[in-house]
Design a protein around this motif. Sequence first.
Motif, mmCIF file in Angstrom:
data_model
loop_
_atom_site.group_PDB
_atom_site.id
_atom_site.type_symbol
_atom_site.label_atom_id
_atom_site.label_comp_id
_atom_site.label_asym_id
_atom_site.label_seq_id
_atom_site.Cartn_x
_atom_site.Cartn_y
_atom_site.Cartn_z
ATOM 1 N N VAL A 225 0.834 -1.206 0.000
ATOM 2 C CA VAL A 225 0.000 0.000 0.000
ATOM 3 C C VAL A 225 0.865 1.251 0.000
ATOM 4 O O VAL A 225 0.641 2.189 -0.786
ATOM 5 C CB VAL A 225 -0.950 -0.001 1.211
ATOM 6 C CG1 VAL A 225 -1.658 1.345 1.347
ATOM 7 C CG2 VAL A 225 -1.976 -1.123 1.095
ATOM 8 N N LEU A 226 1.864 1.289 0.867
ATOM 9 C CA LEU A 226 2.709 2.479 0.943
ATOM 10 C C LEU A 226 3.505 2.681 -0.346
ATOM 11 O O LEU A 226 3.719 3.817 -0.774
ATOM 12 C CB LEU A 226 3.640 2.407 2.156
ATOM 13 C CG LEU A 226 3.083 3.083 3.426
ATOM 14 C CD1 LEU A 226 1.889 2.332 3.978
ATOM 15 C CD2 LEU A 226 4.157 3.231 4.489
ATOM 16 N N PHE A 227 3.935 1.598 -0.969
ATOM 17 C CA PHE A 227 4.616 1.739 -2.263
ATOM 18 C C PHE A 227 3.689 2.378 -3.291
ATOM 19 O O PHE A 227 4.060 3.344 -3.969
ATOM 20 C CB PHE A 227 5.088 0.374 -2.765
ATOM 21 C CG PHE A 227 5.461 0.384 -4.227
ATOM 22 C CD1 PHE A 227 6.585 1.059 -4.677
ATOM 23 C CD2 PHE A 227 4.661 -0.271 -5.162
ATOM 24 C CE1 PHE A 227 6.911 1.091 -6.033
ATOM 25 C CE2 PHE A 227 4.977 -0.242 -6.505
ATOM 26 C CZ PHE A 227 6.103 0.437 -6.947
ATOM 27 N N LEU A 228 2.459 1.873 -3.397
ATOM 28 C CA LEU A 228 1.532 2.401 -4.404
ATOM 29 C C LEU A 228 1.135 3.842 -4.113
ATOM 30 O O LEU A 228 0.809 4.602 -5.035
ATOM 31 C CB LEU A 228 0.281 1.519 -4.477
ATOM 32 C CG LEU A 228 0.475 0.158 -5.133
ATOM 33 C CD1 LEU A 228 -0.779 -0.690 -4.982
ATOM 34 C CD2 LEU A 228 0.852 0.298 -6.611
ATOM 35 N N ALA A 229 1.149 4.238 -2.845
ATOM 36 C CA ALA A 229 0.811 5.611 -2.478
ATOM 37 C C ALA A 229 1.983 6.570 -2.653
ATOM 38 O O ALA A 229 1.786 7.789 -2.625
ATOM 39 C CB ALA A 229 0.332 5.657 -1.029
ATOM 40 N N SER A 230 3.176 6.034 -2.836
ATOM 41 C CA SER A 230 4.378 6.854 -2.853
ATOM 42 C C SER A 230 4.711 7.350 -4.254
ATOM 43 O O SER A 230 4.178 6.883 -5.264
ATOM 44 C CB SER A 230 5.566 6.049 -2.308
ATOM 45 O OG SER A 230 6.008 5.102 -3.274
ATOM 46 N N ASP A 231 5.664 8.291 -4.310
ATOM 47 C CA ASP A 231 6.137 8.804 -5.591
ATOM 48 C C ASP A 231 6.865 7.736 -6.392
ATOM 49 O O ASP A 231 7.004 7.865 -7.616
ATOM 50 C CB ASP A 231 7.068 9.998 -5.357
ATOM 51 C CG ASP A 231 6.346 11.189 -4.739
ATOM 52 O OD1 ASP A 231 5.101 11.260 -4.856
ATOM 53 O OD2 ASP A 231 7.023 12.038 -4.123
ATOM 54 N N GLN A 232 7.321 6.679 -5.737
ATOM 55 C CA GLN A 232 7.981 5.586 -6.453
ATOM 56 C C GLN A 232 7.044 4.881 -7.422
ATOM 57 O O GLN A 232 7.497 4.247 -8.371
ATOM 58 C CB GLN A 232 8.532 4.572 -5.449
ATOM 59 C CG GLN A 232 9.643 5.099 -4.569
ATOM 60 C CD GLN A 232 9.957 4.149 -3.426
ATOM 61 O OE1 GLN A 232 9.113 3.875 -2.579
ATOM 62 N NE2 GLN A 232 11.169 3.641 -3.408
ATOM 63 N N ALA A 233 5.752 4.990 -7.175
ATOM 64 C CA ALA A 233 4.751 4.370 -8.045
ATOM 65 C C ALA A 233 4.046 5.434 -8.887
ATOM 66 O O ALA A 233 2.877 5.275 -9.249
ATOM 67 C CB ALA A 233 3.738 3.596 -7.212
ATOM 68 N N GLY A 234 4.753 6.489 -9.217
ATOM 69 C CA GLY A 234 4.150 7.635 -9.881
ATOM 70 C C GLY A 234 3.576 7.371 -11.255
ATOM 71 O O GLY A 234 2.798 8.189 -11.756
#
Length: 251
Positions: A225-234
């Motif tokens: 969840v945190l990955f998808l919410a982060s800029d890394q998953a932009g």
Amino acid sequence: MTVPRFDRRRVLVTGAAQGIGRRIAERFSAEGAEVIGLDLQPAKGDPPFRLLPLDLADPAAIATTCEALRREWDRLDVLVNAAGILRIGDSQSLTPADWAACMDVNATGPFHLLRQWTGLFMQQRHGAVVNIASNAANLPRAGMLAYCASKAAMVALSHCVGLELAPYGVRCNVVSPGSTDTPMLAGMLADESRKQALITGIPDQFKLGIPLGKIATPDDIADTVLFLASDQAGHITMQQIIVDGGATPGT
């Protein structure tokens, strides 16, 4: 000094009193976010975030709560719909009330919540939505008619909302856990020994085992969840990531 990944981001998480939702809210808070949790149930202990009472089966209550939050927050960076309930039963034994409860909390409630925030997301032209579904949205489960249907509805809802939000630079994705060590799972099991059956598989329920040989932890789901919410998953939107140790074969 490294700036926390979600420094000063504003994050709203449903189902934050326990289980996966609680861990997601805790993790966002630990990474610098200002977090508000929403849940009908009170939290145990003293969570490191604000928790407001909200019944997701009550559209009027959702509207009232969100109106109050918008007076406090002029923006929302991340919305996580993590609340969920399970009612067991097949097409003959499942009561209309149980069917309605699953749909209300697992799909209709998130719809009403999204209605309250999509306009702000479009106006601010940034943000991320992460919805929690289930691998049961993709494979049938014996005796889980309402749960499977409601989680499949959540997946479809998410993809449609993602399509609406994409022109505004706002992303919407789905995380679908498999068997995860939460109070919901504990409530399904007669005893701890049944966890091993989930790992090896339950043929009479047409349930595959877990190739990685373990039950997921709430942190396994929160990480995604945190990955998808982060800029890394932009550049990731309208996707479903299934986090179930390989229980759902890839396509």
